[in-house]
Structures are given as C-alpha cells and as structure tokens.
Design a protein around this motif. Sequence first.
Motif, PDB file in Angstrom:
ATOM      1  N   GLY A 135       0.811  -1.207   0.000  1.00  0.00           N
ATOM      2  CA  GLY A 135       0.000   0.000   0.000  1.00  0.00           C
ATOM      3  C   GLY A 135       0.847   1.260   0.000  1.00  0.00           C
ATOM      4  N   ASN A 136       1.934   1.240   0.757  1.00  0.00           N
ATOM      5  CA  ASN A 136       2.834   2.398   0.785  1.00  0.00           C
ATOM      6  C   ASN A 136       3.494   2.625  -0.565  1.00  0.00           C
ATOM      7  N   ALA A 137       3.865   1.532  -1.235  1.00  0.00           N
ATOM      8  CA  ALA A 137       4.477   1.662  -2.562  1.00  0.00           C
ATOM      9  C   ALA A 137       3.479   2.245  -3.556  1.00  0.00           C
ATOM     10  N   LEU A 138       2.222   1.807  -3.468  1.00  0.00           N
ATOM     11  CA  LEU A 138       1.190   2.338  -4.354  1.00  0.00           C
ATOM     12  C   LEU A 138       0.913   3.806  -4.052  1.00  0.00           C
ATOM     13  N   LEU A 139       0.890   4.149  -2.772  1.00  0.00           N
ATOM     14  CA  LEU A 139       0.597   5.524  -2.376  1.00  0.00           C
ATOM     15  C   LEU A 139       1.579   6.505  -3.003  1.00  0.00           C
ATOM     16  N   LYS A 140       2.841   6.147  -3.024  1.00  0.00           N
ATOM     17  CA  LYS A 140       3.851   7.041  -3.613  1.00  0.00           C
ATOM     18  C   LYS A 140       3.556   7.318  -5.078  1.00  0.00           C
ATOM     19  N   ALA A 141       3.108   6.270  -5.787  1.00  0.00           N
ATOM     20  CA  ALA A 141       2.808   6.449  -7.207  1.00  0.00           C
ATOM     21  C   ALA A 141       1.560   7.299  -7.407  1.00  0.00           C
ATOM     22  N   ILE A 142       0.562   7.121  -6.551  1.00  0.00           N
ATOM     23  CA  ILE A 142      -0.675   7.891  -6.685  1.00  0.00           C
ATOM     24  C   ILE A 142      -0.445   9.359  -6.324  1.00  0.00           C
ATOM     25  N   GLU A 143       0.449   9.594  -5.376  1.00  0.00           N
ATOM     26  CA  GLU A 143       0.728  10.972  -4.965  1.00  0.00           C
ATOM     27  C   GLU A 143       1.413  11.772  -6.068  1.00  0.00           C
ATOM     28  N   GLU A 144       2.264  11.120  -6.840  1.00  0.00           N
ATOM     29  CA  GLU A 144       2.989  11.811  -7.910  1.00  0.00           C
ATOM     30  C   GLU A 144       2.858  11.017  -9.206  1.00  0.00           C
TER      31      GLU A 144
END
Length: 395
Positions: A135-144
């Motif tokens: 989830g943290n890895a996905l969050l980084k991509a969604i943020e930028e």
Amino acid sequence: MSDVFAELVGQDEAVETLRRAAAAADGMLAGASAGTGMTHAWIFTGPPGSGRSVAARAFAAALQCVRGIGCGECAGCHTTLAGTHADVRFVVPEGLSISVNEMRALVLRAASAPSGGRWQVLVISDADRLTEAAGNALLKAIEEPPPRTVFLLCTPSTHPDDISVTIRSRCRLVPLRQAPAEAVAAMLVERDGIAPEVANWAAAAAQGHVSRARQLARDPEARKRREAVLAVPRRLTGVGACFDAASALIEAAEAEAEASVVETDAAERAALQTALGAGGTGRGAAGAIRGAAGQIKDLERRQKSRATRAQRDALDRALVDLAGFYRDVLTASLGAPVAPVHTDTAAQATAAAGKWSPEATLRRLEAVLDCRTAIDTNVKPRIAVEAMMLALWRG
C-alpha cells in the motif's frame, strides 16, 4: 454488445459518472482541462458480485476507446475487455495478499508512457489485499502520478480495514450497489439465453451477484453444491452431527477449489519445466534442472497460496447461501413483505420460523456472518466452521 458498460447491471448512476469521466479524459488528450469529470485515481466499492472489477475494466476500455465513449467496437475497447491491451495492466491477486514486490513492479510500469494506447491504465482487483508495504508503494505512485497514467482500485468498502485512509483521500469514489434481482434475471435471459423461470430463480438465489447467478443457471454441479449447503440446518441434530457437517462443508470447498486450479497449476508447471530445459538432451540440461529447484519451489508456493484463496472463496460462497436461508427464516418469523432469497427452500424456512424465535434465528444468522469475518481475518477455516455449526445447533 452495444458498449463497454453493457455488462454492468443495475448501476445506472455509476455508469453515468464513468461516461462523463471518459468524455473528459478524451478532451484532456485534445488539450482541454480535466474539469471535475476526470482524475488519475479511482476506487470502485460495493458488495461481492456488484461488479467492481467489471466497472473498472469497462472504464479502462472507455479510456482506451478511439472514439472516447467506450463504443465496444474499436480495437482499444476489444483488447482492453479481452485483457490483451498493451497499456492496460490487470493485477488480480491469486493468493491471500498482494505483495510489495508485485506492487513495486506495478509502480515501475506506471512510470512509463503509453506504448500505443491513449492512457496507461493500471487496474488492481481486490485492492483490500494489499499488504501495508505494498500500500505504501502504491501511495507514492498515486501521490505523484505520470500525466498519462490512471489507477483503478477495486475494494469492498472505504473502511480502513479495506483501503488505507491516505490512498482513499487521493482517489475518486465510485460506489456500486447490489444489483436488483430483476435486472440480473433480465440480463441472463437477454444475453445468455437462459429460460425466464431459471433466470429468476438464479438471480434471487445469487442475491444480486451477477457471475454467481450465471453459474447457478448454467452449472448443475454448482446447484448441487448449493443444495448440500442449504441442507445443513436439517443435519444439525447433535454435537457429532455439527462436526460432520463442518467437515463436509470444508471438504466440499476444498474439492471445488482444487477443481478450479488444477488445470492452471499443471500448465504453469509444464511451462516452467520446459523453460528450464526439461526433456533436453544437450550438455548441461540435467544440471540446469537441478539448479532450478528454487524456481520450482517458488511456483509451488504461489500455487499453494492460490489454492488457499480459491478454497476460502468457495467456502465464502457457501456461507452466503447459508446466511440467505436464515434471513428467509427471519423474514418469515416477522412476516416481512419481502421475497425469499431461496425460493426452493421457502417451505423449510417457514417451518423453521414456526419452531425458532426471531431472536434465536437472528443469533444463527449472526453466527454465519461471524464465521465469514473470522475466516477473513485468517482464523483456520475448520475451527471457524466448527464453531459456527455448534452455534447454529444451539441457537
């Protein structure tokens, strides 16, 4: 098929939202602003069978449609719906969770520009199975996100147990509802050629779950498994009978799961052995096979995880059917003016309503729902089912 949203049954509001977004996305490619119609990350929520993955796939096709409307006729629509579009990646967890390594590969894919399509679309089915690290890895991509990338996540709800609050805050929500039985039945008649009486029965028995209704209407074995589940309340005559019923339910789920994965497992193993040189006679072929033990073990681990997931899914379908029976008993006890879920066991439900108090029936229904929750939180299925059977017997 008239358009890509044709398979999305009873979801008129969601379809309208997605059509507007696809039109806005088409305008963005022509240089227009996104307005309020389009964004780079979406979450599709709804109960099992409501069509979360169907909606995500249809929206992905609409985004790749050369006409920008999801016509269902162009190459972009056809290849997306078939799962072969080069710029649409579907992540379907085969095991109990989506690992951080899988998600990192997905994020890497998201960083690239579309190779031939209009958008890079990443569809994550069962996003509630993301591990915390994933989830943290996905969050980084969604943020930028890259400018031409769209993330489509499917999850039962926006509860923190299903999807993190931070990911939810960066996505647009598309809530789906349980499809009305009438709409599901009409679809089975019109698109699958099912007889109306069979379609009506299957739609009601499936409780709005479209694919389950189709399976019940077409597959005699699925109907036999359902009948065995609905016979459980009559079998609970003592402690021994409870444990026998639990064993039968678990074994039936295991058999169904094994049948669903056996061909895939065999094909994967054969493909890996061929890739590693199985059957080769050249120098070093035997050594290559011996040195591939790690890859074979990794495949076996993934296949075991997939089998566990398939077993739990089969067991959950049985529990949903069982919950439907106790719901019918409760509505009969209270005289509620609603149609029964299981029309073919309505007589048994009425008889049970005459023997059990509404409170006892409600406790039984809660026992089934508690069993589903326990299995979902990784309690051993046999332990959870045995406890449920004893609760059902005691009332």
